[in-house]
Scaffold this motif. Structure first.
Motif, PDB file in Angstrom:
ATOM      1  N   TYR A  15      82.936  13.596  53.293  1.00 29.35           N
ATOM      2  CA  TYR A  15      82.079  14.752  53.036  1.00 29.35           C
ATOM      3  C   TYR A  15      80.621  14.316  52.909  1.00 29.35           C
ATOM      4  O   TYR A  15      79.724  14.924  53.482  1.00 29.35           O
ATOM      5  N   LYS A  19      77.464  15.459  55.267  1.00 27.13           N
ATOM      6  CA  LYS A  19      76.307  16.104  54.636  1.00 27.13           C
ATOM      7  C   LYS A  19      75.041  15.276  54.886  1.00 27.13           C
ATOM      8  O   LYS A  19      73.981  15.822  55.192  1.00 27.13           O
ATOM      9  N   SER A  34      72.887  27.217  61.989  1.00 25.16           N
ATOM     10  CA  SER A  34      74.155  26.694  61.467  1.00 25.16           C
ATOM     11  C   SER A  34      75.139  26.449  62.608  1.00 25.16           C
ATOM     12  O   SER A  34      75.921  25.498  62.569  1.00 25.16           O
ATOM     13  N   GLU A  53      82.635  22.006  57.923  1.00 27.21           N
ATOM     14  CA  GLU A  53      82.331  23.342  57.430  1.00 27.21           C
ATOM     15  C   GLU A  53      81.964  23.321  55.944  1.00 27.21           C
ATOM     16  O   GLU A  53      81.048  24.023  55.517  1.00 27.21           O
ATOM     17  N   GLU A  54      82.654  22.502  55.181  1.00 31.44           N
ATOM     18  CA  GLU A  54      82.371  22.397  53.750  1.00 31.44           C
ATOM     19  C   GLU A  54      80.944  21.879  53.509  1.00 31.44           C
ATOM     20  O   GLU A  54      80.214  22.414  52.679  1.00 31.44           O
ATOM     21  N   LEU A  56      78.398  22.018  55.621  1.00 34.37           N
ATOM     22  CA  LEU A  56      77.443  23.018  56.099  1.00 34.37           C
ATOM     23  C   LEU A  56      77.310  24.160  55.091  1.00 34.37           C
ATOM     24  O   LEU A  56      76.195  24.610  54.811  1.00 34.37           O
ATOM     25  N   ASN A  57      78.416  24.607  54.532  1.00 36.18           N
ATOM     26  CA  ASN A  57      78.365  25.676  53.521  1.00 36.18           C
ATOM     27  C   ASN A  57      77.575  25.241  52.296  1.00 36.18           C
ATOM     28  O   ASN A  57      76.856  26.047  51.698  1.00 36.18           O
ATOM     29  N   HIS A  58      77.682  23.969  51.929  1.00 37.49           N
ATOM     30  CA  HIS A  58      76.915  23.441  50.801  1.00 37.49           C
ATOM     31  C   HIS A  58      75.411  23.569  51.074  1.00 37.49           C
ATOM     32  O   HIS A  58      74.640  23.990  50.202  1.00 37.49           O
ATOM     33  N   ILE A  60      73.963  25.647  53.190  1.00 30.33           N
ATOM     34  CA  ILE A  60      73.612  27.063  53.280  1.00 30.33           C
ATOM     35  C   ILE A  60      73.438  27.639  51.873  1.00 30.33           C
ATOM     36  O   ILE A  60      72.485  28.382  51.606  1.00 30.33           O
ATOM     37  N   GLU A  61      74.344  27.287  50.960  1.00 33.19           N
ATOM     38  CA  GLU A  61      74.253  27.765  49.574  1.00 33.19           C
ATOM     39  C   GLU A  61      72.969  27.301  48.904  1.00 33.19           C
ATOM     40  O   GLU A  61      72.387  28.013  48.088  1.00 33.19           O
ATOM     41  N   ASP A  66      69.051  28.077  56.693  1.00 36.24           N
ATOM     42  CA  ASP A  66      68.948  29.532  56.578  1.00 36.24           C
ATOM     43  C   ASP A  66      68.608  30.091  57.956  1.00 36.24           C
ATOM     44  O   ASP A  66      67.460  30.004  58.408  1.00 36.24           O
TER      45      ASP A  66
END
Length: 167
Positions: A15, A19, A34, A53-54, A56-58, A60-61, A66
């Motif tokens: 991960y 990242k 994204s 995906e995990e 990328l979601n981190h 984005i959050e 954006d």
């Protein structure tokens, strides 16, 4: 003496590595959509895509990735050039934005049809001169050029038949 690249064991996909790859891309080359980031990660980490995906979601959050902000910045940049709204939509689509984001950004441009007519007129004058075009072949060529630059048919037609005496 030197180890061959084949002898080296492939690094473990984690991960943190995924990242870090995303952050490296953004730091070195600027913003990405994204969708583009996911495509790049799936290509590089094709052996194990479970962390992509995990990670990328981190991002984005946290607001690092954006799509809407990036699309708005690109839209503003494109609108300052002499191109029409259809060409702006096309350029945003090729970047990988969703149609919802594209429509939202293009609608947020505060250009009226008169602004687009001025831009189309500037392009027409630059390529075909100031007087109105009367030759049918040149008129069709000018129409294709302006429509290709993203202007609607009505705006392109007005620009082609516009004369400086009408101001």
């Amino acid at each position: 003496m030197f180890k061959k690249a084949q002898d080296a064991k492939p690094k473990e996909i984690t991960y943190e590595r995924v990242k870090g790859y995303f952050l490296w891309l953004i730091g070195k080359y600027g913003d990405y959509t994204s969708k583009t980031l996911m495509q790049k990660a799936n290509l590089l980490f094709k052996e194990d895509t479970s962390f992509n995906e995990e990670a990328l979601n981190h991002l984005i959050e946290r607001g690092i990735v954006d799509d809407l902000r990036y699309a708005q910045r690109l839209t503003l940049s494109y609108s300052e050039k002499n191109i029409g709204p259809n060409k702006i939509k096309q350029k945003l689509y090729t970047k990988g934005f969703t149609s919802q984001i594209i429509n939202e950004c293009v609608e947020s441009i505060s250009n009226t049809e008169e602004d687009y007519l001025d831009k189309a007129l500037a392009l027409k004058i630059k390529k075909f001169g100031e007087p109105p075009i009367v030759d049918e072949k040149i008129k069709q060529k000018a129409l294709r050029h302006l429509i290709g630059q993203g202007f609607s048919y009505s705006v392109a037609n007005k620009a082609i038949s516009h004369s400086s005496k009408e101001n």
